[in-house]
Scaffold this active site. Structure first.
Site, PDB file in Angstrom:
ATOM      1  CG  ASP A 173      -2.302   0.734   0.883  1.00  0.00           C
ATOM      2  OD1 ASP A 173      -2.079   1.814   0.200  1.00  0.00           O
ATOM      3  OD2 ASP A 173      -3.251   0.480   1.336  1.00  0.00           O
ATOM      4  CD  GLU A 264     -17.721  -1.135 -15.119  1.00  0.00           C
ATOM      5  OE1 GLU A 264     -18.593  -0.643 -14.417  1.00  0.00           O
ATOM      6  OE2 GLU A 264     -16.964  -1.614 -14.231  1.00  0.00           O
ATOM      7  CG  HIS A 282     -19.011  -2.481 -11.161  1.00  0.00           C
ATOM      8  ND1 HIS A 282     -18.655  -1.422 -11.637  1.00  0.00           N
ATOM      9  CD2 HIS A 282     -18.839  -2.407  -9.921  1.00  0.00           C
ATOM     10  CE1 HIS A 282     -18.119  -0.460 -10.882  1.00  0.00           C
ATOM     11  NE2 HIS A 282     -18.273  -1.239  -9.713  1.00  0.00           N
ATOM     12  N   GLY A 284     -19.510  -6.616  -7.223  1.00  0.00           N
ATOM     13  CA  GLY A 284     -18.754  -6.646  -6.040  1.00  0.00           C
ATOM     14  C   GLY A 284     -19.654  -6.448  -4.786  1.00  0.00           C
TER      15      GLY A 284
END
Length: 310
Positions: A173, A264, A282, A284
């Site tokens: 990160d 998308e 998409h 999730g």
């Protein structure tokens, strides 16, 4: 305390959001199919605007939002809101990162299992009267190295789930990693390139910024193990999809699972022609629990802002 602020909800959200806002005296207009042109016409009337991922709040819209105090995203990413334009007008922008944490992490886990055991391909085979048992030699997740790029709430949740499967966790990160979490899962910290070179599975959990656009490009894909599998449930632009297609087609990468795409809806995508790819729309955060929780989180944050608590 009751409020008289007006709210425009631009996308389909859990009904609990409207219920909580109305109980607190807010005037709610629910238009889940509203078009960009209609938003431009109406946005000047509202103090609060709420969206999910379908609606994009542009600078042009924000310039017309004369009364707006808050723009809320019932979800995680904020790339569909012009943050600079909102900041220039002192409009608070909030999201519900807490809502999607478990749903997205569990989807990643499901995609990892599906890649490891070729579940979608096996299903397609049966449906096409093909018995592909001999071609279905898979691998186990136990003992494999999972590289998590981005260790926010979702990345950490995934790490804990994967640790329960006895996977080895590598993390990267740009901000300091939670030390308690790292200790709990036995996290090995690494720079991005080392993570990509060392991992059997890579899961991406970063926002789409100038610095993360095509973060995973042809050069980085070429450094990964030929058996490695990459999963993206963050934002489509984080991976160079053309480079990914070439790597998968040429056998330089073991597999990929994408829930997000640069454009998308991603119909007619060339990646769909490859057997070692899983594509989902998409979805999730598309669980009943996540949508309800995200709606609750946004409602409570809006009320707390109006009360001056946060």
């Amino acid at each position: 305390m009751s409020f008289n602020d007006s709210v425009l909800i631009c996308d389909e959200v859990d009904k609990v959001l409207e219920k909580i806002l109305k109980e607190n005296g807010l005037q709610v207009t629910y238009e889940p199919e509203i078009t960009p042109e209609q938003i431009k016409e109406k946005i000047s009337q509202f103090n609060i605007v709420i969206v999910r991922s379908r609606t994009k709040i542009t600078k042009e819209m924000i310039d017309k939002a004369e009364k707006c105090k808050i723009i809320a995203r019932v979800g995680v990413g904020l790339d569909n809101i012009d943050l600079d334009a909102a900041k220039a007008k002192n409009i608070r922008v909030i999201n519900a990162v807490e809502g999607a944490m478990t749903a997205v992490a569990e989807l990643v886990l499901g995609l990892m299992f599906s890649l490891a055991r070729q579940i979608p391909r096996a299903d397609r085979g049966i449906r096409n009267d093909q018995w592909l048992k001999k071609q279905m030699l898979g691998t186990e997740l136990k003992g494999k190295y999972l590289g998590i790029v981005g260790l926010g709430n979702i990345g950490k949740r995934l790490g804990r789930l994967a640790r329960g499967l006895n996977m080895n966790i590598i993390g990267y990160d740009v901000v300091p990693i939670d030390e308690e979490f790292a200790k709990d899962v036995g996290l090995m910290k690494a720079d991005l390139d080392t993570l990509l070179q060392s991992s059997d599975y890579i899961s991406l959990h970063v926002p789409l910024l100038d610095s993360t656009y095509h973060l995973i490009d042809a050069k980085r894909l070429s450094t990964m193990k030929k058996t490695a599998k990459i999963i993206n449930t963050s934002r489509g632009g984080v991976i160079d999809e053309d480079a990914l297609y070439e790597a998968l087609k040429n056998g330089n990468l073991g597999g990929a699972a994408l829930d997000v795409f640069e454009k998308e809806p991603a119909t007619g995508h060339k990646l769909a022609s490859l057997d070692n790819v899983i594509l989902t729309p998409h979805m999730g955060a598309q669980t009943k629990e996540a949508q309800s929780l995200a709606a609750n989180v946004i409602a409570e944050k809006i009320i707390q802002i109006l009360r001056g608590v946060i």
